[in-house]
Scaffold this active site. Structure first.
Site, PDB file in Angstrom:
ATOM      1  N   HIS A  86      -7.574 -13.810  21.313  1.00  9.51           N
ATOM      2  CA  HIS A  86      -8.461 -12.966  20.505  1.00  9.51           C
ATOM      3  C   HIS A  86      -8.227 -11.477  20.738  1.00  9.51           C
ATOM      4  CE1 HIS A  86     -10.899 -12.858  24.243  1.00  9.51           C
ATOM      5  NE2 HIS A  86     -11.431 -11.761  23.756  1.00  9.51           N
ATOM      6  N   GLN A 138     -14.061 -20.619  17.105  1.00 10.41           N
ATOM      7  CA  GLN A 138     -12.876 -20.490  16.257  1.00 10.41           C
ATOM      8  C   GLN A 138     -11.802 -21.541  16.512  1.00 10.41           C
ATOM      9  OE1 GLN A 138     -13.051 -18.350  13.684  1.00 10.41           O
ATOM     10  NE2 GLN A 138     -15.083 -18.144  14.549  1.00 10.41           N
ATOM     11  N   TYR A 167     -18.477 -16.560  19.920  1.00  9.31           N
ATOM     12  CA  TYR A 167     -17.719 -16.411  18.679  1.00  9.31           C
ATOM     13  C   TYR A 167     -16.328 -17.026  18.828  1.00  9.31           C
ATOM     14  CZ  TYR A 167     -14.550 -14.656  15.240  1.00  9.31           C
ATOM     15  OH  TYR A 167     -13.577 -14.613  14.282  1.00  9.31           O
ATOM     16  N   HIS A 213     -10.426  -7.823  20.762  1.00 12.92           N
ATOM     17  CA  HIS A 213     -11.738  -7.194  20.757  1.00 12.92           C
ATOM     18  C   HIS A 213     -11.520  -5.692  20.623  1.00 12.92           C
ATOM     19  CE1 HIS A 213     -15.290  -5.423  23.151  1.00 12.92           C
ATOM     20  NE2 HIS A 213     -15.632  -5.570  21.893  1.00 12.92           N
TER      21      HIS A 213
END
Length: 136
Positions: free
Chosen positions: A66, A133, A129, A68
């Site tokens: 991910h 995913q 979150y 951020h």
């Protein structure tokens, strides 16, 4: 407001603003592909895009699965448009430069993203979150 207080805020012709957003998004299927040279290049591309859009990156963390980004922006940008610019340009460049991304993934990013306006987003919010995913 004193002038010294005003100078802490960005300005455009008609507004004074301080808008900051936490953005998080994941590679397709949450693949842990954002490592090594790919991660380094992604950081450089995000900074380049932020400069183009006249945004300030206050924090950027690229993890294998991910991204951020904590970014300050002008109100002329809508959130979805902003995210599309970041994701679109990085996907195009990275897939061009790293063939492994083309062979492993149909698209680099999944279609979803998290956006939060609060000053601090807890690790658990970001985690929740990202966990969500898996497989998307």
């Amino acid at each position: 407001m004193h002038h010294s207080q005003m100078s802490r805020y960005a300005k455009n012709a008609g507004a004074v603003f301080s808008l900051k957003l936490h953005l998080v998004w994941c590679p397709k299927y949450r693949r842990g592909v954002l490592v090594g040279e790919i991660a380094e290049r992604l950081c450089a591309l995000l900074h380049k895009k932020a400069d183009e859009l006249e945004m300030t990156i206050h924090a950027l963390e690229v993890m294998p699965d991910h991204v951020h980004l904590f970014v300050e922006f002008d109100p002329r940008w809508g959130v979805a448009e902003m995210v599309n610019r970041f994701k679109g340009s990085t996907s195009k460049e990275l897939r061009k430069e790293f063939p492994i991304l083309r062979s492993r993934l149909p698209t680099l990013w999944n279609r979803s993203y998290y956006a939060g306006t609060v000053g601090h987003v807890s690790e658990s919010t970001v985690r929740a979150y990202i966990e969500n995913q898996k497989g998307k």
